[in-house]
Write an enzyme that holds these catalytic residues in place. Structure first.
Site, PDB file in Angstrom:
ATOM      1  N   ASN A  32       0.831  -1.173   0.082  1.00  0.00           N
ATOM      2  CA  ASN A  32       0.106   0.096  -0.022  1.00  0.00           C
ATOM      3  C   ASN A  32       0.981   1.290  -0.069  1.00  0.00           C
ATOM      4  OD1 ASN A  32       0.914   0.187   2.533  1.00  0.00           O
ATOM      5  ND2 ASN A  32      -1.020   0.163   3.610  1.00  0.00           N
ATOM      6  N   PHE A  80       5.588  -9.628   4.302  1.00  0.00           N
ATOM      7  CA  PHE A  80       6.338  -8.591   4.835  1.00  0.00           C
ATOM      8  C   PHE A  80       5.406  -7.752   5.416  1.00  0.00           C
ATOM      9  CE2 PHE A  80       9.189 -10.090   1.707  1.00  0.00           C
ATOM     10  CZ  PHE A  80      10.240 -10.443   2.524  1.00  0.00           C
ATOM     11  N   LYS A  84       6.241  -1.338  12.018  1.00  0.00           N
ATOM     12  CA  LYS A  84       7.409  -2.156  12.533  1.00  0.00           C
ATOM     13  C   LYS A  84       7.986  -0.922  13.635  1.00  0.00           C
ATOM     14  CE  LYS A  84      10.750  -0.568   9.348  1.00  0.00           C
ATOM     15  NZ  LYS A  84      12.024  -0.816   8.465  1.00  0.00           N
ATOM     16  N   SER A 124       9.786 -11.555  14.376  1.00  0.00           N
ATOM     17  CA  SER A 124      11.216 -10.950  14.863  1.00  0.00           C
ATOM     18  C   SER A 124      11.527 -11.352  16.079  1.00  0.00           C
ATOM     19  CB  SER A 124      10.616  -9.332  15.104  1.00  0.00           C
ATOM     20  OG  SER A 124      11.669  -8.608  15.930  1.00  0.00           O
ATOM     21  N   TYR A 148       3.880  -3.573  19.208  1.00  0.00           N
ATOM     22  CA  TYR A 148       4.438  -4.378  17.961  1.00  0.00           C
ATOM     23  C   TYR A 148       4.992  -5.627  18.232  1.00  0.00           C
ATOM     24  CZ  TYR A 148       8.277  -5.422  14.438  1.00  0.00           C
ATOM     25  OH  TYR A 148       8.963  -6.122  13.830  1.00  0.00           O
ATOM     26  N   LYS A 152       3.446  -9.544  16.550  1.00  0.00           N
ATOM     27  CA  LYS A 152       4.073 -10.576  16.090  1.00  0.00           C
ATOM     28  C   LYS A 152       3.828 -11.886  16.705  1.00  0.00           C
ATOM     29  CE  LYS A 152       6.262  -8.288  12.857  1.00  0.00           C
ATOM     30  NZ  LYS A 152       5.826  -8.512  11.370  1.00  0.00           N
TER      31      LYS A 152
HETATM   32  P1  NAD Z   1       9.161  -1.515   5.805  1.00  0.00           P
HETATM   33  O1  NAD Z   1       8.358  -0.478   6.235  1.00  0.00           O
HETATM   34  O2  NAD Z   1      10.232  -1.047   5.243  1.00  0.00           O
HETATM   35  O3  NAD Z   1       8.488  -2.730   4.826  1.00  0.00           O
HETATM   36  C1  NAD Z   1       7.108  -2.912   5.057  1.00  0.00           C
HETATM   37  C2  NAD Z   1       6.060  -2.619   3.793  1.00  0.00           C
HETATM   38  O4  NAD Z   1       5.107  -2.961   4.148  1.00  0.00           O
HETATM   39  C3  NAD Z   1       6.300  -1.206   3.370  1.00  0.00           C
HETATM   40  O5  NAD Z   1       6.549  -1.221   1.964  1.00  0.00           O
HETATM   41  C4  NAD Z   1       4.737  -0.795   3.628  1.00  0.00           C
HETATM   42  O6  NAD Z   1       4.426  -0.087   2.558  1.00  0.00           O
HETATM   43  C5  NAD Z   1       3.857  -2.256   3.670  1.00  0.00           C
HETATM   44  N1  NAD Z   1       2.759  -2.132   4.219  1.00  0.00           N
HETATM   45  C6  NAD Z   1       2.397  -1.786   5.396  1.00  0.00           C
HETATM   46  N2  NAD Z   1       1.295  -1.795   5.832  1.00  0.00           N
HETATM   47  C7  NAD Z   1       0.603  -2.479   4.781  1.00  0.00           C
HETATM   48  C8  NAD Z   1      -0.552  -2.885   4.531  1.00  0.00           C
HETATM   49  N3  NAD Z   1      -1.721  -2.700   5.391  1.00  0.00           N
HETATM   50  N4  NAD Z   1      -0.937  -3.386   3.461  1.00  0.00           N
HETATM   51  C9  NAD Z   1      -0.182  -3.272   2.464  1.00  0.00           C
HETATM   52  N5  NAD Z   1       1.174  -3.142   2.513  1.00  0.00           N
HETATM   53  C10 NAD Z   1       1.460  -2.509   3.855  1.00  0.00           C
HETATM   54  O7  NAD Z   1       9.707  -2.694   6.831  1.00  0.00           O
HETATM   55  P2  NAD Z   1      11.058  -3.971   6.566  1.00  0.00           P
HETATM   56  O8  NAD Z   1      11.972  -3.372   7.552  1.00  0.00           O
HETATM   57  O9  NAD Z   1      11.094  -4.229   5.177  1.00  0.00           O
HETATM   58  O10 NAD Z   1      10.127  -4.925   7.611  1.00  0.00           O
HETATM   59  C11 NAD Z   1       9.500  -6.005   6.739  1.00  0.00           C
HETATM   60  C12 NAD Z   1       8.844  -6.976   7.748  1.00  0.00           C
HETATM   61  O11 NAD Z   1       9.766  -7.444   8.552  1.00  0.00           O
HETATM   62  C13 NAD Z   1       7.849  -6.393   8.876  1.00  0.00           C
HETATM   63  O12 NAD Z   1       6.746  -7.138   8.890  1.00  0.00           O
HETATM   64  C14 NAD Z   1       8.574  -6.229  10.184  1.00  0.00           C
HETATM   65  O13 NAD Z   1       7.666  -6.219  11.248  1.00  0.00           O
HETATM   66  C15 NAD Z   1       9.466  -7.267  10.099  1.00  0.00           C
HETATM   67  N6  NAD Z   1      10.803  -7.107  10.716  1.00  0.00           N
HETATM   68  C16 NAD Z   1      11.645  -6.141  10.307  1.00  0.00           C
HETATM   69  C17 NAD Z   1      12.766  -6.046  11.068  1.00  0.00           C
HETATM   70  C18 NAD Z   1      13.718  -4.755  10.812  1.00  0.00           C
HETATM   71  O14 NAD Z   1      14.592  -4.379  11.557  1.00  0.00           O
HETATM   72  N7  NAD Z   1      13.777  -3.948   9.614  1.00  0.00           N
HETATM   73  C19 NAD Z   1      13.203  -6.790  12.097  1.00  0.00           C
HETATM   74  C20 NAD Z   1      12.208  -7.790  12.492  1.00  0.00           C
HETATM   75  C21 NAD Z   1      11.060  -7.831  11.745  1.00  0.00           C
HETATM   76  C1  UD1 Z   2      14.566  -2.550  17.696  1.00  0.00           C
HETATM   77  C2  UD1 Z   2      13.302  -2.925  18.481  1.00  0.00           C
HETATM   78  C3  UD1 Z   2      12.724  -4.304  18.153  1.00  0.00           C
HETATM   79  C4  UD1 Z   2      12.577  -4.563  16.690  1.00  0.00           C
HETATM   80  C5  UD1 Z   2      14.303  -4.111  15.867  1.00  0.00           C
HETATM   81  C6  UD1 Z   2      14.345  -4.167  14.611  1.00  0.00           C
HETATM   82  C7  UD1 Z   2      13.058  -1.287  20.188  1.00  0.00           C
HETATM   83  C8  UD1 Z   2      12.951  -1.351  21.934  1.00  0.00           C
HETATM   84  N1  UD1 Z   2      13.136  -2.429  19.697  1.00  0.00           N
HETATM   85  O1  UD1 Z   2      15.344  -3.404  18.186  1.00  0.00           O
HETATM   86  O2  UD1 Z   2      11.291  -4.587  18.682  1.00  0.00           O
HETATM   87  O3  UD1 Z   2      12.344  -5.779  16.491  1.00  0.00           O
HETATM   88  O4  UD1 Z   2      14.697  -2.843  16.567  1.00  0.00           O
HETATM   89  O5  UD1 Z   2      13.261  -3.325  14.077  1.00  0.00           O
HETATM   90  O6  UD1 Z   2      12.692  -0.245  19.550  1.00  0.00           O
HETATM   91  N2  UD1 Z   2      20.621   2.412  19.940  1.00  0.00           N
HETATM   92  C9  UD1 Z   2      21.530   3.743  20.115  1.00  0.00           C
HETATM   93  N3  UD1 Z   2      21.383   4.915  19.545  1.00  0.00           N
HETATM   94  C10 UD1 Z   2      20.143   4.904  18.678  1.00  0.00           C
HETATM   95  C11 UD1 Z   2      19.534   3.605  18.433  1.00  0.00           C
HETATM   96  C12 UD1 Z   2      19.748   2.425  19.105  1.00  0.00           C
HETATM   97  O7  UD1 Z   2      22.399   3.686  20.955  1.00  0.00           O
HETATM   98  O8  UD1 Z   2      19.822   5.863  18.343  1.00  0.00           O
HETATM   99  C13 UD1 Z   2      21.114   1.154  20.608  1.00  0.00           C
HETATM  100  C14 UD1 Z   2      20.158   0.522  21.035  1.00  0.00           C
HETATM  101  O9  UD1 Z   2      20.062   0.764  22.428  1.00  0.00           O
HETATM  102  C15 UD1 Z   2      20.396  -0.839  20.879  1.00  0.00           C
HETATM  103  C16 UD1 Z   2      20.878  -0.834  19.655  1.00  0.00           C
HETATM  104  O10 UD1 Z   2      21.491   0.492  19.404  1.00  0.00           O
HETATM  105  O11 UD1 Z   2      21.427  -1.381  21.969  1.00  0.00           O
HETATM  106  C17 UD1 Z   2      20.159  -1.366  18.465  1.00  0.00           C
HETATM  107  O12 UD1 Z   2      18.969  -0.725  18.397  1.00  0.00           O
HETATM  108  P1  UD1 Z   2      17.873  -0.927  17.120  1.00  0.00           P
HETATM  109  O13 UD1 Z   2      18.663  -0.853  16.000  1.00  0.00           O
HETATM  110  O14 UD1 Z   2      16.934   0.140  17.488  1.00  0.00           O
HETATM  111  O15 UD1 Z   2      17.587  -2.237  17.484  1.00  0.00           O
HETATM  112  P2  UD1 Z   2      16.798  -3.080  18.661  1.00  0.00           P
HETATM  113  O16 UD1 Z   2      16.777  -2.235  19.988  1.00  0.00           O
HETATM  114  O17 UD1 Z   2      17.513  -4.415  18.963  1.00  0.00           O
END
Ligand code: NAD
Ligand code: UD1
Length: 339
Positions: A32, A80, A84, A124, A148, A152
């Site tokens: 979307n 995906f 998030k 996640s 969040y 999940k």
């Molecule tokens: P992202 O936001 O870049 O990608 C998510 C995509 O989903 C976006 O393009 C957004 O436009 C689309 N979207 C959101 N809601 C929607 C809906 N209702 N219908 C259709 N499309 C929709 O995020 P990402 O980092 O690529 O993450 C992808 C997935 O992985 C997510 O489910 C996220 O929770 C999970 N995840 C991400 C991380 C991370 O650190 N990036 C870590 C663990 C899990």
């Molecule tokens: C965060 C989310 C987690 C999610 C993951 C991936 C929180 C509390 N947790 O995890 O649910 O699955 O992202 O999207 O938000 N840090 C700094 N300075 C910053 C940002 C982060 O020092 O500006 C530190 C944090 O304290 C942590 C590490 O960097 O120790 C990584 O942080 P981040 O990238 O946000 O990931 P997570 O905390 O692992």
């Protein structure tokens, strides 16, 4: 194999689309665009030299999904799509449960109606809550402290019930650790819409001059240098994990539900990441010590043995490569896709 990528225009989705196309699979993106840009899909097409059918639609719209599944002859889905940002989920829980949980239910209903029973779900490492031991294997108890994380966990529970309910479904839950980095072309990467919540995009924006300094959120953790330790994983490695998971599903004949960590098994502290990024960008990066972020844990890293055993997958890239690739993307695209 023809796979629908819900949320396929996002950070992980675009990298996965490239890897799938380069492994000879067809993909259709369904997004979307609430947190992504059509330009990202155009760049996937440029990198791969292939057309990527793209549907602008919401996963809460069953008709749009049913249409996409049937019109394109889809046989598997990677889900995906979702929201998030942990902090935002605390202030907007209804939106988070609607997008992440309701969106998944609508998708499952559409898949069932179209007899598409193979699904990979983006979960996640956040579902492990505060670790009671490390490294985290898939048997570690789950918990959550924010909407969040709960969304999940709820989806994981729904998938378990769906699996028990019928012998049709082959479901793989992938629990990602901390994906960072960008495609080595420098053409696609992470492009947060607002001030980044996550460490790597924040560092990259400081390096490119969009923000003044990095805040190190806590230096009194029980870790070797006092700063938080995480399992950072190259997004291309993560994308390849999806290719392996889908190929495995393709060859399965019976029902299944597997839950698999995708991480490197290595932890790195915030200060180590800053140093690695300084090496990558060739400048020193200003940082200040700041208080801990509520809800953060000291250390989190994966036991990736199950991914190796079931998928034949291990992460290849090290932290230096993750930072070099993130910097190539950020320096070539200082304002992300908007630039
Ligand atoms: P992202 O936001 O870049 O990608 C998510 C995509 O989903 C976006 O393009 C957004 O436009 C689309 N979207 C959101 N809601 C929607 C809906 N209702 N219908 C259709 N499309 C929709 O995020 P990402 O980092 O690529 O993450 C992808 C997935 O992985 C997510 O489910 C996220 O929770 C999970 N995840 C991400 C991380 C991370 O650190 N990036 C870590 C663990 C899990
Ligand atoms: C965060 C989310 C987690 C999610 C993951 C991936 C929180 C509390 N947790 O995890 O649910 O699955 O992202 O999207 O938000 N840090 C700094 N300075 C910053 C940002 C982060 O020092 O500006 C530190 C944090 O304290 C942590 C590490 O960097 O120790 C990584 O942080 P981040 O990238 O946000 O990931 P997570 O905390 O692992």
């Amino acid at each position: 194999m023809k796979t629908l990528l819900t949320g396929g225009a996002g950070y992980i989705g675009t990298h996965t689309a490239i890897e799938l196309l380069q492994h000879g699979h067809d993909v259709v993106i369904f997004d979307n665009f609430s947190n992504s840009h059509l330009e990202a899909v155009r760049r996937v097409e440029t990198i791969t030299g292939q057309h990527v059918p793209t549907i602008q639609g919401d996963v809460r719209d069953q008709y749009a999904l049913t249409d996409a599944l049937t019109q394109h002859g889809i046989d598997s889905v990677v889900h995906f799509a979702g929201k998030k940002a942990v902090g935002e989920s605390v202030s907007q829980p209804i939106d988070y449960f609607d997008n992440n949980v309701n969106g998944t239910l609508v998708l499952l209903r559409a898949m069932q109606a179209c007899k598409v029973f193979k699904l990979v779900f983006s979960s996640s490492a956040t579902v492990y809550g505060t670790p009671s031991y490390l490294p985290l294997d898939e048997r570690h108890p789950t918990s959550s402290t924010n909407p969040y994380g709960r969304s999940k966990l709820m989806v994981e529970e729904i998938l378990a019930d769906v699996h028990h309910s019928s012998s049709n479904w082959a479901l793989t839950v992938l629990r990602y650790f901390n994906p960072i980095g960008a495609h080595p072309s420098g053409c696609i990467g992470e492009d947060p819409a607002d001030i980044p919540n996550n460490l790597l995009p924040y560092i990259a924006q400081v390096a490119v001059g969009r923000r003044e300094h990095i805040q190190v959120l806590g230096n009194d953790y029980d870790t070797p240098d006092g700063t938080g330790v995480r399992d950072y994983l190259h997004v291309v490695d993560l994308a390849r994990g999806h290719v392996k998971a889908l190929e495995r599903l393709q060859h399965l004949t019976g029902p299944e539900l597997q839950t698999i960590n995708l991480g490197t098994g290595q932890g790195h502290s915030v200060l180590e990441v800053i140093r690695a990024f300084e090496q990558a960008c060739g400048k020193s990066l200003p940082y200040i010590m700041a208080p801990r972020r509520p809800g953060d844990i000291a250390s989190c890293y994966a036991n990736p043995a199950r991914a190796q055993e079931l998928l034949g997958w291990t992460a290849e890239y090290d932290l230096a490569t993750m930072c070099a690739d993130a910097w190539r993307w950020q320096s070539a695209n200082p304002k992300g896709y908007r630039g």
